[in-house]
Design an enzyme around this catalytic site. Sequence first.
Site, PDB file in Angstrom:
ATOM      1  N   GLY A   1      -3.827 -14.991  -8.096  1.00  0.00           N
ATOM      2  CA  GLY A   1      -2.813 -15.535  -9.005  1.00  0.00           C
ATOM      3  C   GLY A   1      -3.466 -16.293 -10.153  1.00  0.00           C
TER       4      GLY A   1
ATOM      5  N   ALA B   1     -16.111 -22.312 -20.645  1.00  0.00           N
ATOM      6  CA  ALA B   1     -17.272 -23.137 -20.304  1.00  0.00           C
ATOM      7  C   ALA B   1     -18.395 -22.277 -19.725  1.00  0.00           C
ATOM      8  CB  ALA B   1     -16.860 -24.222 -19.310  1.00  0.00           C
TER       9      ALA B   1
ATOM     10  N   ARG C   1     -19.913 -20.087 -22.602  1.00  0.00           N
ATOM     11  CA  ARG C   1     -20.721 -20.821 -23.598  1.00  0.00           C
ATOM     12  C   ARG C   1     -21.951 -21.471 -22.964  1.00  0.00           C
ATOM     13  NH1 ARG C   1     -16.449 -22.968 -28.098  1.00  0.00           N
ATOM     14  NH2 ARG C   1     -16.012 -20.888 -28.907  1.00  0.00           N
TER      15      ARG C   1
ATOM     16  N   ARG D   1      -4.401  -8.386  -8.094  1.00  0.00           N
ATOM     17  CA  ARG D   1      -4.685  -8.339  -6.650  1.00  0.00           C
ATOM     18  C   ARG D   1      -5.150  -6.902  -6.418  1.00  0.00           C
ATOM     19  NH1 ARG D   1      -2.843 -13.482  -5.241  1.00  0.00           N
ATOM     20  NH2 ARG D   1      -0.875 -14.041  -6.236  1.00  0.00           N
TER      21      ARG D   1
ATOM     22  N   ASP E   1      -9.337 -18.404  -2.071  1.00  0.00           N
ATOM     23  CA  ASP E   1     -10.096 -18.003  -0.877  1.00  0.00           C
ATOM     24  C   ASP E   1     -10.302 -16.490  -0.795  1.00  0.00           C
ATOM     25  OD1 ASP E   1     -10.770 -20.348   0.339  1.00  0.00           O
ATOM     26  OD2 ASP E   1      -8.959 -20.459   1.566  1.00  0.00           O
TER      27      ASP E   1
ATOM     28  N   THR F   1      -6.495 -21.965  -8.294  1.00  0.00           N
ATOM     29  CA  THR F   1      -5.189 -21.627  -7.725  1.00  0.00           C
ATOM     30  C   THR F   1      -4.267 -22.832  -7.854  1.00  0.00           C
ATOM     31  OG1 THR F   1      -3.946 -21.192  -5.698  1.00  0.00           O
ATOM     32  CG2 THR F   1      -6.125 -22.141  -5.393  1.00  0.00           C
TER      33      THR F   1
ATOM     34  N   ASP G   1      -2.117 -23.521  -5.785  1.00  0.00           N
ATOM     35  CA  ASP G   1      -1.676 -23.881  -4.435  1.00  0.00           C
ATOM     36  C   ASP G   1      -2.465 -25.047  -3.807  1.00  0.00           C
ATOM     37  OD1 ASP G   1       0.028 -21.711  -4.689  1.00  0.00           O
ATOM     38  OD2 ASP G   1      -1.297 -20.338  -3.611  1.00  0.00           O
TER      39      ASP G   1
ATOM     40  N   ASP H   1      -4.891 -24.853  -1.960  1.00  0.00           N
ATOM     41  CA  ASP H   1      -5.065 -24.520  -0.537  1.00  0.00           C
ATOM     42  C   ASP H   1      -6.464 -24.015  -0.206  1.00  0.00           C
ATOM     43  OD1 ASP H   1      -4.855 -22.157  -1.932  1.00  0.00           O
ATOM     44  OD2 ASP H   1      -3.564 -21.164  -0.479  1.00  0.00           O
TER      45      ASP H   1
ATOM     46  N   ARG I   1      17.763 -32.400 -11.284  1.00  0.00           N
ATOM     47  CA  ARG I   1      18.342 -33.626 -10.728  1.00  0.00           C
ATOM     48  C   ARG I   1      19.454 -34.177 -11.630  1.00  0.00           C
ATOM     49  NH1 ARG I   1      14.963 -38.008  -8.102  1.00  0.00           N
ATOM     50  NH2 ARG I   1      16.331 -39.792  -7.945  1.00  0.00           N
TER      51      ARG I   1
ATOM     52  N   GLY J   1       3.417 -22.173  -3.579  1.00  0.00           N
ATOM     53  CA  GLY J   1       2.372 -22.765  -2.730  1.00  0.00           C
ATOM     54  C   GLY J   1       1.922 -21.841  -1.612  1.00  0.00           C
ATOM     55  N   ARG J   2       2.489 -20.657  -1.597  1.00  0.00           N
ATOM     56  CA  ARG J   2       2.201 -19.682  -0.528  1.00  0.00           C
ATOM     57  C   ARG J   2       2.419 -20.345   0.830  1.00  0.00           C
ATOM     58  NH1 ARG J   2      -2.683 -15.318  -0.780  1.00  0.00           N
ATOM     59  NH2 ARG J   2      -2.217 -15.488  -2.968  1.00  0.00           N
TER      60      ARG J   2
ATOM     61  N   ALA K   1      12.403 -37.096  -4.085  1.00  0.00           N
ATOM     62  CA  ALA K   1      13.355 -36.238  -3.372  1.00  0.00           C
ATOM     63  C   ALA K   1      13.811 -36.878  -2.060  1.00  0.00           C
ATOM     64  CB  ALA K   1      12.706 -34.890  -3.080  1.00  0.00           C
TER      65      ALA K   1
ATOM     66  N   HIS L   1       7.673 -18.241 -11.040  1.00  0.00           N
ATOM     67  CA  HIS L   1       6.425 -18.101 -11.793  1.00  0.00           C
ATOM     68  C   HIS L   1       6.294 -19.021 -12.994  1.00  0.00           C
ATOM     69  CE1 HIS L   1       6.133 -14.549  -9.249  1.00  0.00           C
ATOM     70  NE2 HIS L   1       4.836 -14.624  -9.480  1.00  0.00           N
TER      71      HIS L   1
ATOM     72  N   GLN M   1       6.013 -21.949 -12.812  1.00  0.00           N
ATOM     73  CA  GLN M   1       5.033 -22.951 -12.365  1.00  0.00           C
ATOM     74  C   GLN M   1       3.594 -22.533 -12.641  1.00  0.00           C
ATOM     75  OE1 GLN M   1       6.463 -24.467  -8.159  1.00  0.00           O
ATOM     76  NE2 GLN M   1       7.306 -22.463  -8.608  1.00  0.00           N
TER      77      GLN M   1
HETATM   78  P1  ADP Z   1      -6.666 -15.749  -3.962  1.00  0.00           P
HETATM   79  O1  ADP Z   1      -7.996 -15.414  -4.502  1.00  0.00           O
HETATM   80  O2  ADP Z   1      -5.888 -16.642  -4.863  1.00  0.00           O
HETATM   81  O3  ADP Z   1      -6.718 -16.223  -2.528  1.00  0.00           O
HETATM   82  P2  ADP Z   1      -5.782 -13.157  -2.985  1.00  0.00           P
HETATM   83  O4  ADP Z   1      -5.768 -13.546  -1.551  1.00  0.00           O
HETATM   84  O5  ADP Z   1      -4.691 -12.283  -3.478  1.00  0.00           O
HETATM   85  O6  ADP Z   1      -5.787 -14.423  -3.966  1.00  0.00           O
HETATM   86  O7  ADP Z   1      -7.179 -12.463  -3.270  1.00  0.00           O
HETATM   87  C1  ADP Z   1      -7.519 -12.007  -4.551  1.00  0.00           C
HETATM   88  C2  ADP Z   1      -8.267 -10.729  -4.455  1.00  0.00           C
HETATM   89  O8  ADP Z   1      -9.518 -10.963  -3.788  1.00  0.00           O
HETATM   90  C3  ADP Z   1      -7.595  -9.634  -3.629  1.00  0.00           C
HETATM   91  O9  ADP Z   1      -6.627  -8.918  -4.351  1.00  0.00           O
HETATM   92  C4  ADP Z   1      -8.774  -8.756  -3.292  1.00  0.00           C
HETATM   93  O10 ADP Z   1      -9.147  -7.960  -4.392  1.00  0.00           O
HETATM   94  C5  ADP Z   1      -9.876  -9.797  -3.074  1.00  0.00           C
HETATM   95  N1  ADP Z   1      -9.981 -10.097  -1.642  1.00  0.00           N
HETATM   96  C6  ADP Z   1      -9.143 -10.834  -0.883  1.00  0.00           C
HETATM   97  N2  ADP Z   1      -9.527 -10.864   0.393  1.00  0.00           N
HETATM   98  C7  ADP Z   1     -10.648 -10.110   0.450  1.00  0.00           C
HETATM   99  C8  ADP Z   1     -11.529  -9.723   1.509  1.00  0.00           C
HETATM  100  N3  ADP Z   1     -11.339 -10.141   2.759  1.00  0.00           N
HETATM  101  N4  ADP Z   1     -12.566  -8.934   1.200  1.00  0.00           N
HETATM  102  C9  ADP Z   1     -12.778  -8.512  -0.057  1.00  0.00           C
HETATM  103  N5  ADP Z   1     -11.989  -8.826  -1.093  1.00  0.00           N
HETATM  104  C10 ADP Z   1     -10.939  -9.614  -0.861  1.00  0.00           C
HETATM  105  O1  F6P Z   2      -1.408 -18.245  -5.210  1.00  0.00           O
HETATM  106  C1  F6P Z   2      -0.582 -18.563  -6.290  1.00  0.00           C
HETATM  107  C2  F6P Z   2       0.829 -18.048  -6.047  1.00  0.00           C
HETATM  108  O2  F6P Z   2       1.616 -18.370  -7.164  1.00  0.00           O
HETATM  109  C3  F6P Z   2       1.476 -18.555  -4.758  1.00  0.00           C
HETATM  110  O3  F6P Z   2       2.000 -19.856  -4.893  1.00  0.00           O
HETATM  111  C4  F6P Z   2       2.519 -17.496  -4.533  1.00  0.00           C
HETATM  112  O4  F6P Z   2       2.811 -17.384  -3.156  1.00  0.00           O
HETATM  113  C5  F6P Z   2       1.845 -16.247  -5.021  1.00  0.00           C
HETATM  114  O5  F6P Z   2       0.808 -16.637  -5.892  1.00  0.00           O
HETATM  115  C6  F6P Z   2       2.766 -15.286  -5.741  1.00  0.00           C
HETATM  116  O6  F6P Z   2       2.041 -14.157  -6.055  1.00  0.00           O
HETATM  117  P1  F6P Z   2       2.557 -13.026  -7.062  1.00  0.00           P
HETATM  118  O7  F6P Z   2       2.520 -13.606  -8.445  1.00  0.00           O
HETATM  119  O8  F6P Z   2       1.595 -11.925  -6.863  1.00  0.00           O
HETATM  120  O9  F6P Z   2       3.962 -12.718  -6.652  1.00  0.00           O
END
Ligand code: ADP
Ligand code: F6P
Length: 330
Positions: free
Chosen positions: A15, A26, A29, A76, A107, A129, A131, A133, A158, A174-175, A190, A254, A256
Site C-alpha cells: 500500500g 532522499a 539524492r 501487490r 513486512d 505503511t 498501519d 504494524d 462528529r 489498519g489491516r 471517541a 483510501h 486515509q
Molecule cells: P506490505 O509490504 O505493506 O506488507 P503486502 O503484504 O501486500 O504489503 O506485500 C507487498 C508485496 O510484497 C506483495 O504484493 C508481494 O509482491 C511481496 N511479498 C509479500 N509477501 C512475500 C513473500 N512471503 N515472499 C515474497 N514476496 C512477498
Molecule cells: O496496508 C495499508 C492498507 O491501507 C491497509 O490499512 C488496508 O487493509 C490495505 O492497505 C488496503 O489495501 P488495498 O488498497 O489494496 O485495498
Amino acid sequence: MADQVKTIGILTSGGDAPGMNAAIRAAARRAIGRGLKVKGIYKGYEGLINEEIKDLGARDVSDIIGRGGTILYTARCPEMRTDEGVAKAVENCKKHGIDGLVVIGGDGSFAGAQKLADRGINAIGVPGTIDLDIGCTEYTIGFDTAVNTAMEAIDKVRDTSTSHERVSIIEVMGRNAGYLALWCGIAAGAEDVLLPEIYDYNEQAIINHIIETRKKGKKHHIIINAEGIGHSQAMAKRIEAATGIGTRATILGHMQRGGSPSCKDRMYATIMGAKAVDLLIEGKTKRVVAFKSGDFVDFDINEALAMTKNISDYEVELAKSLSYNYVIQN
Ligand code: ADP
Ligand code: F6P
C-alpha cells in the site's frame, strides 16, 4: 560484507503511504551525491519482474517531497511470492546492474527483499505503511499523516453526529492492526474504540454504554471501529434497532492513504531513505531501517520479521477512562 555498490535500485511496494516520495528523493539524492547510479523501479516487484526500470537523476526527484502517493507507483505482486518470480527479479537486477536495492514498504515487501538478499542482491528495507504494524520499528512512513487525516475526518463527522444527536461508527484502516484506530480514538475523544487486538465482540456492552451516556446527556456517541473488525454498516443497523437512536456508519477508506505528508513523515522518511543508502555504501545488506527508543537503527531482516509489538495497554486504558467517565476498579 557486500562489495562496494555502484547502482542503487529503488522501489515502493504494498500500500502507498504519504512520505514514500520523501524517502525516494532522499535515497536517490544520497546515492547520486556519493557517485552512485540510481534506477527507479516502477510498480514495486511487478516492475522488477517485468523490467519497468528507468534511470533516476537528481532532477527526477525534484518537487516530490511534499507530494502524496509514490512517483514510482506501487503494486501487490503475487508472482514475487513464487520461486520463478524471485528468480526473474534477481535476473533483472543483474541485467540492469542493480547491486543495491532499497525496498520501501511493509513486512510483506521485506519478505520479498529477504528472498532477494538470500540470492545475492544487496537489499535494505525502509518501513512504509500507514498501519504502523511493523514489529521492529516504532515509526512507519505514512502513519503520522494518515492518523491526522483520519482524525480531521472524524472531527467533521462528529459535528454532524452531534447536530442530529446520532451514534456514529467510523471505520478506519489498519489491516489487522489497531494503531490507527487507537490513536484516532484518543485524539478525537471517541466514546468507544474497537481494536482487533482486544475487542471481544460484546456488542451488548456497546449498546448499554450508548444508553448510559445518552442518559447522562451526551449528544453524540462516536465509535471508532478498526478495519480489522469491520462490518460497520451491519453494526450500525443493529445498534439503531437496539437503542432506537439514529446510527450511521462512515468508512473512511483510501482517503486515509492520500494527501501531502506531514512534516514528521517528510523528515523521518528522508532520514530513513538516506540511511538505507548509507547502509548499502557501508557494505551492509539484508537489513531493515527502524526507529527505536529515539534512534534510527537497523536490524537484520530475518530478526526484524520475527519481531512483534503489542498495542499499549496503558493507551487502551486511557482511551476508555478519559471518554467513558468510568470508574477504574482494582
Ligand atoms: P506490505 O509490504 O505493506 O506488507 P503486502 O503484504 O501486500 O504489503 O506485500 C507487498 C508485496 O510484497 C506483495 O504484493 C508481494 O509482491 C511481496 N511479498 C509479500 N509477501 C512475500 C513473500 N512471503 N515472499 C515474497 N514476496 C512477498
Ligand atoms: O496496508 C495499508 C492498507 O491501507 C491497509 O490499512 C488496508 O487493509 C490495505 O492497505 C488496503 O489495501 P488495498 O488498497 O489494496 O485495498
